[in-house]
Design a protein around this motif. Structure first.
Motif, PDB file in Angstrom:
ATOM      1  N   GLY A  25       0.847  -1.351  -0.079  1.00 42.54           N
ATOM      2  CA  GLY A  25       0.144   0.077   0.033  1.00 42.54           C
ATOM      3  C   GLY A  25       0.751   1.145  -0.182  1.00 42.54           C
ATOM      4  O   GLY A  25       0.378   2.287   0.246  1.00 42.54           O
ATOM      5  N   THR A  26       2.176   1.298  -0.540  1.00 40.37           N
ATOM      6  CA  THR A  26       2.855   2.429  -0.394  1.00 40.37           C
ATOM      7  C   THR A  26       2.558   3.115  -1.491  1.00 40.37           C
ATOM      8  O   THR A  26       2.447   2.814  -2.686  1.00 40.37           O
ATOM      9  CB  THR A  26       4.583   2.061  -0.378  1.00 40.37           C
ATOM     10  OG1 THR A  26       4.864   1.179   0.409  1.00 40.37           O
ATOM     11  CG2 THR A  26       5.345   3.304  -0.492  1.00 40.37           C
ATOM     12  N   VAL A  27       2.030   4.426  -1.205  1.00 39.81           N
ATOM     13  CA  VAL A  27       1.573   5.522  -2.549  1.00 39.81           C
ATOM     14  C   VAL A  27       2.344   6.787  -2.264  1.00 39.81           C
ATOM     15  O   VAL A  27       2.265   7.436  -1.118  1.00 39.81           O
ATOM     16  CB  VAL A  27       0.029   5.623  -2.101  1.00 39.81           C
ATOM     17  CG1 VAL A  27      -0.450   6.552  -3.061  1.00 39.81           C
ATOM     18  CG2 VAL A  27      -0.841   4.267  -2.275  1.00 39.81           C
ATOM     19  N   THR A  28       2.920   7.449  -3.138  1.00 43.21           N
ATOM     20  CA  THR A  28       2.990   8.710  -3.297  1.00 43.21           C
ATOM     21  C   THR A  28       2.289   9.580  -4.047  1.00 43.21           C
ATOM     22  O   THR A  28       1.923   9.285  -5.149  1.00 43.21           O
ATOM     23  CB  THR A  28       4.674   8.782  -4.080  1.00 43.21           C
ATOM     24  OG1 THR A  28       5.642   7.972  -3.447  1.00 43.21           O
ATOM     25  CG2 THR A  28       5.200  10.179  -3.882  1.00 43.21           C
ATOM     26  N   HIS A  29       2.100  10.747  -3.456  1.00 41.45           N
ATOM     27  CA  HIS A  29       1.034  11.781  -4.005  1.00 41.45           C
ATOM     28  C   HIS A  29       1.591  12.041  -5.445  1.00 41.45           C
ATOM     29  O   HIS A  29       2.684  12.366  -5.486  1.00 41.45           O
ATOM     30  CB  HIS A  29       0.757  12.964  -3.076  1.00 41.45           C
ATOM     31  CG  HIS A  29      -0.322  14.082  -3.740  1.00 41.45           C
ATOM     32  ND1 HIS A  29       0.265  14.568  -4.607  1.00 41.45           N
ATOM     33  CD2 HIS A  29      -1.431  13.991  -3.091  1.00 41.45           C
ATOM     34  CE1 HIS A  29      -0.928  15.479  -4.894  1.00 41.45           C
ATOM     35  NE2 HIS A  29      -2.022  14.805  -4.100  1.00 41.45           N
ATOM     36  N   PRO A  30       0.533  12.407  -6.423  1.00 43.11           N
ATOM     37  CA  PRO A  30       0.934  12.690  -7.795  1.00 43.11           C
ATOM     38  C   PRO A  30       2.043  13.849  -7.841  1.00 43.11           C
ATOM     39  O   PRO A  30       3.175  13.936  -8.765  1.00 43.11           O
ATOM     40  CB  PRO A  30      -0.054  12.786  -8.583  1.00 43.11           C
ATOM     41  CG  PRO A  30      -1.266  12.055  -7.858  1.00 43.11           C
ATOM     42  CD  PRO A  30      -0.691  11.874  -6.466  1.00 43.11           C
ATOM     43  N   ASP A  31       1.840  14.776  -7.112  1.00 40.76           N
ATOM     44  CA  ASP A  31       2.727  15.853  -7.011  1.00 40.76           C
ATOM     45  C   ASP A  31       4.109  15.941  -6.581  1.00 40.76           C
ATOM     46  O   ASP A  31       4.884  16.602  -6.812  1.00 40.76           O
ATOM     47  CB  ASP A  31       2.085  17.112  -6.121  1.00 40.76           C
ATOM     48  CG  ASP A  31       0.581  17.677  -6.945  1.00 40.76           C
ATOM     49  OD1 ASP A  31       0.194  17.395  -7.928  1.00 40.76           O
ATOM     50  OD2 ASP A  31      -0.094  18.308  -6.125  1.00 40.76           O
ATOM     51  N   HIS A  32       4.539  14.570  -6.170  1.00 41.25           N
ATOM     52  CA  HIS A  32       5.701  14.376  -5.581  1.00 41.25           C
ATOM     53  C   HIS A  32       6.194  13.053  -5.997  1.00 41.25           C
ATOM     54  O   HIS A  32       7.554  12.717  -5.324  1.00 41.25           O
ATOM     55  CB  HIS A  32       5.537  14.122  -3.716  1.00 41.25           C
ATOM     56  CG  HIS A  32       5.149  15.322  -3.202  1.00 41.25           C
ATOM     57  ND1 HIS A  32       5.846  16.495  -2.902  1.00 41.25           N
ATOM     58  CD2 HIS A  32       3.743  15.474  -2.720  1.00 41.25           C
ATOM     59  CE1 HIS A  32       5.037  17.124  -2.316  1.00 41.25           C
ATOM     60  NE2 HIS A  32       3.710  16.860  -2.211  1.00 41.25           N
ATOM     61  N   ARG A  33       5.781  12.487  -7.047  1.00 38.21           N
ATOM     62  CA  ARG A  33       6.359  11.229  -7.543  1.00 38.21           C
ATOM     63  C   ARG A  33       7.688  11.815  -8.504  1.00 38.21           C
ATOM     64  O   ARG A  33       7.955  12.656  -8.716  1.00 38.21           O
ATOM     65  CB  ARG A  33       5.408  10.749  -8.841  1.00 38.21           C
ATOM     66  CG  ARG A  33       4.315  10.117  -7.677  1.00 38.21           C
ATOM     67  CD  ARG A  33       3.254   9.348  -8.460  1.00 38.21           C
ATOM     68  NE  ARG A  33       2.110   8.884  -7.486  1.00 38.21           N
ATOM     69  CZ  ARG A  33       1.096   8.543  -8.104  1.00 38.21           C
ATOM     70  NH1 ARG A  33       0.635   8.739  -9.216  1.00 38.21           N
ATOM     71  NH2 ARG A  33       0.063   8.163  -7.084  1.00 38.21           N
TER      72      ARG A  33
END
Length: 90
Positions: A25-33
């Protein structure tokens, strides 16, 4: 253990059982990818688990998530070829 959003990252769930370290479930917000945030987090978690004496680590994900597949490959994970997921519509 779950973590809140920090710097655009939701660390997902990391668990320890039977000498193994698992992440999902590791997720990075699109603005910080595409900045290496997820790679750094997962690398840190693996270093910590090894320091605690854990001998194996596991993670999972869809074959459609190419960025995460690259992260996991970069960190040395190997695919488990004997695993299959079954579904049934009810």
């Amino acid at each position: 253990m779950s973590s809140p959003c920090l710097l655009g990252l939701r660390a997902g769930r990391y668990s320890l059982a039977c000498g193994n370290s698992c992440s999902e479930g590791t997720v990075t917000h699109p603005d910080h990818r595409r900045r290496g945030v997820t790679t750094a987090l997962k690398a840190h978690a693996l270093t910590w688990a090894k320091g605690e004496g854990h001998t194996h680590a596991g993670t999972g994900g869809t074959v459609l998530n190419l960025p995460m597949l690259r992260v996991n490959t970069r960190l040395g994970y190997r695919t488990e070829r004997m695993w299959i997921t079954w579904e049934k519509d009810l």
